[in-house]
Enzyme design. Structure first.
Site: not given
Length: 256
Positions: A152, A156
């Protein structure tokens, strides 16, 4: 008034941003993962300019989303809001990619390349992007043991790097990244400290505002204020390598 396409707009931050923009008199194109999800939109769908349908896990469906948006017309802004957080396993999309990578990294890139170029681009990131260094050695998690939090964070970081790279590549486009904070959504959970209205405000503002402070590009924002992102995200060398990797994986090229 602007027309804005928002990915992942059936609930959470995407739906909140759509409602905010509609209430301001702007036109909004919504996106749902499936026809069932589109059917759950209720009143907001009748207020929208259109609803496009497609699963961002699939490269084929992602390209169809771009086709549907282009059929409606040129957008003034695109908010790349859709994303997934913790995935218990790498998973495998129809093209064999990690699910987190496909939705959070590959899909925004492909949509950016294939949707007729808007005046503004906004990419949803996270403060956790600062833990995403070193991702380009194994971007698609084919060699490493799966780590959902790391995946994740890397995705990002890619969002901030993509926003920054496009600000340089397309100087006529305002391209920015936003950290909405830890928001009380289905993804964030009921215990998150940030309410939906606060969480959606910056990206909606960047998409349509004519205030001088919003007419900037290549910046990283948190709650209406610019912040310094991770150094790797704004490093042109990292950005060049990321774009090269994404083109190789997706077989989709950005225009000059």
């Amino acid at each position: 008034m602007a027309i804005v396409f928002i990915t992942g707009s059936t609930d959470g931050l995407g739906k909140a941003a759509a409602q905010s923009l509609l209430d301001q008199g702007h036109r909004v194109v919504l996106h749902a993962r499936s026809t069932d999800r589109a059917g759950s939109l209720g009143d907001i769908a009748s207020r929208a300019e259109g609803v496009v349908v497609g699963d961002l896990q699939s490269g084929v469906e992602t390209k169809r989303i771009a086709d549907q948006v282009n059929a409606i017309g040129r957008m003034d802004a695109v908010i790349h809001n859709a994303g997934v957080y913790t995935q218990r396993s790498r998973g495998s999309t129809p093209e064999g990619h990690a699910v987190t990578v496909a939705i959070n990294t590959l899909a925004p890139y492909v949509l950016t390349a294939l949707i007729e170029r808007p005046a503004r681009l906004v990419y949803l990131s996270s403060g956790l992007h600062r833990g995403g260094e070193g991702s380009l050695d194994d971007l698609d998690w084919k060699k490493r043991s799966w780590d959902s939090a790391k995946a994740y964070a890397e995705s990002k970081l890619h969002a901030v790097a993509l926003a920054s790279a496009l600000a340089r590549r397309w100087p006529q486009v305002l391209s920015n990244a936003v950290d909405p904070g830890w928001v009380r959504t289905r993804m964030g959970g009921a215990g998150a400290p940030v309410d939906l209205q606060t969480g959606q405000k910056t990206q909606a503002w960047l998409a349509v505002s004519d205030e001088p402070s919003a007419l900037v590009s290549g910046r990283y924002w948190h709650h209406m204020r610019q912040q310094e992102p991770a150094g790797e995200a704004v490093d042109p060398g990292f950005q060049y390598k990321l774009l090269d990797k994404l083109q190789g994986i997706t077989e989709v090229a950005l225009s000059p």
